[in-house]
Design a protein around this motif. Structure first.
Motif, PDB file in Angstrom:
ATOM      1  N   ALA A  15      18.962  31.924   3.513  1.00 37.63           N
ATOM      2  CA  ALA A  15      20.372  31.976   3.914  1.00 37.63           C
ATOM      3  C   ALA A  15      20.671  31.093   5.111  1.00 37.63           C
ATOM      4  CB  ALA A  15      20.778  33.411   4.208  1.00 37.63           C
ATOM      5  N   VAL A  16      19.775  31.074   6.109  1.00 35.98           N
ATOM      6  CA  VAL A  16      20.101  30.386   7.361  1.00 35.98           C
ATOM      7  C   VAL A  16      19.153  29.235   7.688  1.00 35.98           C
ATOM      8  CG1 VAL A  16      21.045  32.533   8.279  1.00 35.98           C
ATOM      9  CG2 VAL A  16      18.700  31.911   8.843  1.00 35.98           C
ATOM     10  N   GLY A  17      18.127  29.033   6.867  1.00 41.02           N
ATOM     11  CA  GLY A  17      17.163  27.982   7.189  1.00 41.02           C
ATOM     12  C   GLY A  17      17.759  26.597   7.243  1.00 41.02           C
ATOM     13  N   SER A  18      18.838  26.378   6.498  1.00 39.90           N
ATOM     14  CA  SER A  18      19.436  25.037   6.438  1.00 39.90           C
ATOM     15  C   SER A  18      20.531  24.824   7.463  1.00 39.90           C
ATOM     16  CB  SER A  18      20.001  24.794   5.028  1.00 39.90           C
ATOM     17  OG  SER A  18      20.950  25.794   4.673  1.00 39.90           O
ATOM     18  N   VAL A  19      20.590  25.675   8.489  1.00 35.89           N
ATOM     19  CA  VAL A  19      21.586  25.502   9.549  1.00 35.89           C
ATOM     20  C   VAL A  19      21.427  24.134  10.207  1.00 35.89           C
ATOM     21  CG1 VAL A  19      22.259  26.266  11.851  1.00 35.89           C
ATOM     22  CG2 VAL A  19      21.993  27.934  10.024  1.00 35.89           C
ATOM     23  N   PHE A  20      20.185  23.756  10.499  1.00 30.11           N
ATOM     24  CA  PHE A  20      19.926  22.450  11.111  1.00 30.11           C
ATOM     25  C   PHE A  20      19.710  21.424  10.008  1.00 30.11           C
ATOM     26  CE2 PHE A  20      18.422  25.500  14.342  1.00 30.11           C
ATOM     27  CZ  PHE A  20      19.253  25.128  15.380  1.00 30.11           C
ATOM     28  N   ARG A  21      20.619  20.478   9.906  1.00 33.01           N
ATOM     29  CA  ARG A  21      20.558  19.481   8.850  1.00 33.01           C
ATOM     30  C   ARG A  21      19.889  18.187   9.285  1.00 33.01           C
ATOM     31  NH1 ARG A  21      26.764  19.969   6.472  1.00 33.01           N
ATOM     32  NH2 ARG A  21      26.583  22.101   5.657  1.00 33.01           N
ATOM     33  N   SER A  22      19.785  17.973  10.588  1.00 36.62           N
ATOM     34  CA  SER A  22      19.204  16.731  11.092  1.00 36.62           C
ATOM     35  C   SER A  22      18.661  16.986  12.491  1.00 36.62           C
ATOM     36  CB  SER A  22      20.257  15.622  11.136  1.00 36.62           C
ATOM     37  OG  SER A  22      21.217  15.899  12.143  1.00 36.62           O
ATOM     38  N   PRO A  23      17.817  16.085  13.010  1.00 37.15           N
ATOM     39  CA  PRO A  23      17.340  16.229  14.387  1.00 37.15           C
ATOM     40  C   PRO A  23      18.474  16.284  15.398  1.00 37.15           C
ATOM     41  CG  PRO A  23      16.005  14.619  13.220  1.00 37.15           C
ATOM     42  CD  PRO A  23      17.142  14.973  12.307  1.00 37.15           C
ATOM     43  N   MET A  24      19.582  15.612  15.120  1.00 32.93           N
ATOM     44  CA  MET A  24      20.705  15.627  16.044  1.00 32.93           C
ATOM     45  C   MET A  24      21.237  17.038  16.271  1.00 32.93           C
ATOM     46  SD  MET A  24      22.608  14.088  18.136  1.00 32.93           S
ATOM     47  CE  MET A  24      22.096  12.397  17.789  1.00 32.93           C
ATOM     48  N   ALA A  72      27.386  27.730  12.552  1.00 30.20           N
ATOM     49  CA  ALA A  72      27.554  28.896  11.681  1.00 30.20           C
ATOM     50  C   ALA A  72      28.689  28.674  10.683  1.00 30.20           C
ATOM     51  CB  ALA A  72      27.818  30.142  12.520  1.00 30.20           C
ATOM     52  N   GLY A  73      29.803  28.119  11.162  1.00 26.51           N
ATOM     53  CA  GLY A  73      30.926  27.847  10.270  1.00 26.51           C
ATOM     54  C   GLY A  73      30.581  26.823   9.212  1.00 26.51           C
ATOM     55  N   ARG A  74      29.883  25.774   9.629  1.00 28.34           N
ATOM     56  CA  ARG A  74      29.465  24.745   8.679  1.00 28.34           C
ATOM     57  C   ARG A  74      28.507  25.307   7.631  1.00 28.34           C
ATOM     58  NH1 ARG A  74      25.914  19.864  10.958  1.00 28.34           N
ATOM     59  NH2 ARG A  74      24.374  21.559  10.907  1.00 28.34           N
ATOM     60  N   GLN A  75      27.584  26.172   8.089  1.00 27.96           N
ATOM     61  CA  GLN A  75      26.635  26.782   7.172  1.00 27.96           C
ATOM     62  C   GLN A  75      27.342  27.673   6.155  1.00 27.96           C
ATOM     63  OE1 GLN A  75      23.607  26.247   6.646  1.00 27.96           O
ATOM     64  NE2 GLN A  75      22.650  28.052   5.729  1.00 27.96           N
ATOM     65  N   GLN A  76      28.269  28.473   6.623  1.00 25.37           N
ATOM     66  CA  GLN A  76      29.000  29.360   5.717  1.00 25.37           C
ATOM     67  C   GLN A  76      29.803  28.557   4.694  1.00 25.37           C
ATOM     68  OE1 GLN A  76      31.955  31.867   7.592  1.00 25.37           O
ATOM     69  NE2 GLN A  76      31.702  33.466   6.050  1.00 25.37           N
ATOM     70  N   HIS A  77      30.448  27.492   5.152  1.00 27.42           N
ATOM     71  CA  HIS A  77      31.217  26.647   4.231  1.00 27.42           C
ATOM     72  C   HIS A  77      30.296  25.999   3.206  1.00 27.42           C
ATOM     73  CE1 HIS A  77      33.066  22.740   3.034  1.00 27.42           C
ATOM     74  NE2 HIS A  77      34.104  23.533   2.832  1.00 27.42           N
ATOM     75  N   GLY A  78      29.145  25.502   3.659  1.00 26.74           N
ATOM     76  CA  GLY A  78      28.197  24.881   2.738  1.00 26.74           C
ATOM     77  C   GLY A  78      27.687  25.843   1.692  1.00 26.74           C
ATOM     78  N   GLN A  79      27.424  27.089   2.096  1.00 25.91           N
ATOM     79  CA  GLN A  79      26.964  28.101   1.151  1.00 25.91           C
ATOM     80  C   GLN A  79      28.041  28.413   0.123  1.00 25.91           C
ATOM     81  OE1 GLN A  79      24.011  29.294   0.805  1.00 25.91           O
ATOM     82  NE2 GLN A  79      22.948  28.848   2.700  1.00 25.91           N
ATOM     83  N   ARG A  80      29.302  28.475   0.582  1.00 25.14           N
ATOM     84  CA  ARG A  80      30.400  28.750  -0.348  1.00 25.14           C
ATOM     85  C   ARG A  80      30.552  27.611  -1.362  1.00 25.14           C
ATOM     86  NH1 ARG A  80      33.550  30.457   4.212  1.00 25.14           N
ATOM     87  NH2 ARG A  80      34.683  28.480   4.093  1.00 25.14           N
TER      88      ARG A  80
END
Length: 306
Positions: free
Chosen positions: A179-188, A231-239
């Motif tokens: 659910a949350v592992g993909s919160v970080f998408r890049s080193p930035m 968190a918002g970006r992650q939730q949107h991506g999951q949706r």
């Protein structure tokens, strides 16, 4: 890895050959032409042959400053263990990526990673030597680590920025990591979080040592803003992924995730907004007219569609 006969069939656009290569984890890239795809596979074969030759002659091979030893090669049996996971989820198995046990310098928390380069295609996998005799080390699981990185290797030519980690973390055994592992998408992303917390720490020190009346809430606000945006970006991506998966599932439920795995970021977004099966089928037919990748997807996962 590839016979000249197989490469000849691939160059000629033989769809069954391309389907077989897709099943072996050689996915065609988002904007990759057939010529570019075949050239990439030939490049991979040449690079691996060069590595194998160097290992045979000297027992050593260096890539990106990391020295590999033929004695540290990961047994094929360990890769066999994760074939079932990637096949079950994404309908591919990879048995061609060389792997090595190694502990990089200054890598005391290092678990493992894949080295992969594009378009000069080369890929190999390194994991901590501790995994040679055990399945877990600290927070890392050997099989999960292998499956995760093999997903990245399969999708190397997709050049995805948005959903890449979402797919790779599907291999996680923990629902929380999925659910949350993909919160970080890049080193930035990591730098942003670490940077905001460092600014907060410096502000705390300045307040304690120099300016006792300096308000600290703006610096807490900065940290919370970064966390909230992730968190918002992650939730949107999951949706978005869930909506796209529902659209594909209505046409082919069994292979929906595998099809989504082969989509670009823009295609995942389009699928999430598609409202009707007929619209999707028309869209796929249009994509297949100009995209070899979608010809392969249609032949493999939608064989009954005209």
């Amino acid at each position: 890895m590839f016979t000249e006969e197989l490469m000849g069939r691939a160059e000629g656009g033989d769809i069954q050959t391309l389907v077989e290569l897709d099943a072996r984890g050689f996915l065609i890239g988002a904007d990759e032409s057939l010529d570019q795809y075949v050239t990439r596979l030939r490049c991979l074969q040449g690079n691996i042959e060069e590595m194998d030759g160097e290992l045979t002659q000297t027992g050593r091979f260096e890539v990106e400053g990391v020295e590999l030893s033929d004695d540290d090669r990961i047994p094929e049996a360990l890769f066999e263990r994760v074939k079932g996971k990637t096949e079950e989820l994404f309908r591919f198995t990879i048995d061609w990526v060389p792997g090595f046990f190694i502990n990089p310098s200054q890598g005391w928390l290092f678990g493992g990673c894949a080295f992969y380069f594009y378009p000069d295609f080369f890929a190999l996998f390194i994991i901590r030597r501790s995994f040679a005799n055990r399945e877990r080390w600290l927070i890392y699981s050997r099989d999960e680590l292998l499956a995760h990185e093999l997903c990245h290797v399969a999708r190397i030519a997709m050049e995805s920025d948005v959903f890449e980690e979402t797919f790779a973390y599907r291999t996680a055994t923990s629902p929380f990591r999925r659910a949350v592992g993909s919160v970080f998408r890049s080193p930035m992303d990591s730098y942003l979080l670490l940077g905001s917390t460092l600014v907060l720490l410096i502000a705390q020190l300045v307040r304690v040592l120099l300016f006792h009346s300096m308000p600290i809430w703006p610096f807490w606000g900065l940290v919370l803003l970064v966390v909230a945006s992730f968190a918002g970006r992650q939730q949107h991506g999951q949706r978005v992924c869930s909506a796209a998966l529902r659209r594909l599932s209505s046409v082919n439920e069994e292979d929906a995730l595998a099809v989504l795995f082969r989509c670009s970021d823009e295609e995942v977004l389009w699928l999430s907004r598609c409202q009707e099966d007929a619209s999707f089928l028309t869209w796929m037919a249009g994509k297949a007219e100009s995209s070899v990748r979608w010809q392969v997807i249609r032949a493999r996962f939608f064989p009954a569609v005209p």
